[in-house]
Design an enzyme around this catalytic site. Structure first.
Site, PDB file in Angstrom:
ATOM      1  N   THR A 191     -15.505  76.598  73.431  1.00 24.09           N
ATOM      2  CA  THR A 191     -15.236  77.572  72.368  1.00 24.09           C
ATOM      3  C   THR A 191     -16.063  78.846  72.497  1.00 24.09           C
ATOM      4  OG1 THR A 191     -14.667  75.794  70.857  1.00 24.09           O
ATOM      5  CG2 THR A 191     -15.372  77.851  69.858  1.00 24.09           C
ATOM      6  N   ASP A 219     -12.016  72.886  78.672  1.00 26.49           N
ATOM      7  CA  ASP A 219     -12.438  72.260  77.433  1.00 26.49           C
ATOM      8  C   ASP A 219     -13.333  71.096  77.851  1.00 26.49           C
ATOM      9  OD1 ASP A 219     -11.277  71.897  74.342  1.00 26.49           O
ATOM     10  OD2 ASP A 219     -12.123  70.076  75.239  1.00 26.49           O
ATOM     11  N   SER A 220     -14.436  70.905  77.147  1.00 25.96           N
ATOM     12  CA  SER A 220     -15.406  69.929  77.649  1.00 25.96           C
ATOM     13  C   SER A 220     -14.916  68.491  77.556  1.00 25.96           C
ATOM     14  CB  SER A 220     -16.759  70.099  76.964  1.00 25.96           C
ATOM     15  OG  SER A 220     -16.758  69.536  75.690  1.00 25.96           O
ATOM     16  N   SER A 221     -13.793  68.257  76.880  1.00 27.13           N
ATOM     17  CA  SER A 221     -13.231  66.898  76.899  1.00 27.13           C
ATOM     18  C   SER A 221     -12.691  66.569  78.294  1.00 27.13           C
ATOM     19  CB  SER A 221     -12.125  66.755  75.848  1.00 27.13           C
ATOM     20  OG  SER A 221     -11.164  67.754  76.041  1.00 27.13           O
ATOM     21  N   THR A 273     -18.904  72.019  73.089  1.00 27.64           N
ATOM     22  CA  THR A 273     -19.873  71.174  72.378  1.00 27.64           C
ATOM     23  C   THR A 273     -19.549  69.683  72.459  1.00 27.64           C
ATOM     24  OG1 THR A 273     -18.653  71.480  70.319  1.00 27.64           O
ATOM     25  CG2 THR A 273     -20.513  72.959  70.722  1.00 27.64           C
ATOM     26  N   ASP A 274     -18.255  69.348  72.634  1.00 27.20           N
ATOM     27  CA  ASP A 274     -17.874  67.929  72.504  1.00 27.20           C
ATOM     28  C   ASP A 274     -18.615  67.017  73.476  1.00 27.20           C
ATOM     29  OD1 ASP A 274     -16.223  68.604  70.438  1.00 27.20           O
ATOM     30  OD2 ASP A 274     -14.396  68.657  71.645  1.00 27.20           O
TER      31      ASP A 274
END
Ligand code: ASP
Length: 195
Positions: free
Chosen positions: A15, A59-61, A91-92
């Site tokens: 993000t 995206d960190s996922s 952040t995830d």
């Protein structure tokens, strides 16, 4: 902070690096080549700042051990050229990546500060500006010529944590991370207080 200090900002995704495309009104990744134009506050640092972005910010996922290796490789390649590193990450799974890197980067003697944000950097009430600016300040901080935080750390919402003690505890609040069994390495208010 002296002007011969240098910090490399590495954007992996998440993000924090998103801005609003004025034409489409949708969020798009920030062009990190022109980060100082986008964030003019960074010009006020007396620190030489360079940035690089992963070719495909994620995206960190979607993080994986292969990308941990790639990130460790980027830090290794640039290790001698910079005084500190700031890693921008979603952040995830930031605690997982930061923990892994803390074990992968043996004999570290320079700061590697992970940070991210709950709101995109291009939004009015973003927490990303403060998180990024303070992370850079910490990555460049030295006392008597020696880095104050020579380890992998995670900075978020006024607190600097030992990376491998953190966990994401809120998807809602700006204070999104907790270190359950270890006191913060620093707390940030009017000044940065290192413990
Ligand atoms: N889903 C995003 C990520 O972890 C959320 C964030 O950046 O905070 O990449």
């Amino acid at each position: 902070m002296s002007s011969n200090m240098s910090v490399l900002i590495i954007y992996t995704g998440g993000t924090i690096g998103m801005v609003m495309d004025q034409e489409t009104q949708s969020l798009v990744p920030l062009n990190f080549d022109i980060i100082k134009e986008q964030l003019p506050e960074l010009n006020r640092f007396q620190v030489k700042l360079e940035s690089l972005s992963f070719d495909q910010p994620i995206d960190s996922s979607n993080m994986s051990p292969d990308i941990w290796k790639e990130l460790a490789g980027v830090i290794h390649t640039n290790y001698d050229s910079f005084d500190g590193f700031v890693v921008l990450h979603g952040t995830d799974t930031m605690s997982y990546t930061a923990s892994a890197l803390s074990f992968m980067l043996e004999d570290l003697s320079k700061p590697v500060v992970f940070t991210g944000s709950q709101l995109p950097i291009g939004m009015l009430r973003t927490d990303g500006r403060e998180n990024l600016i303070t992370a850079v300040e910490i990555a460049a901080a030295k006392e008597n010529g020696v880095p104050i935080v020579p380890e992998v750390a995670l900075y978020f919402e006024n607190k600097l944590y030992r990376a491998n003690r953190t966990s994401k505890s809120s998807a809602e609040h700006f204070e999104a991370f907790t270190s359950y069994n270890y006191d913060p390495l620093a707390t940030v208010g009017v000044s940065i207080r290192y413990n």
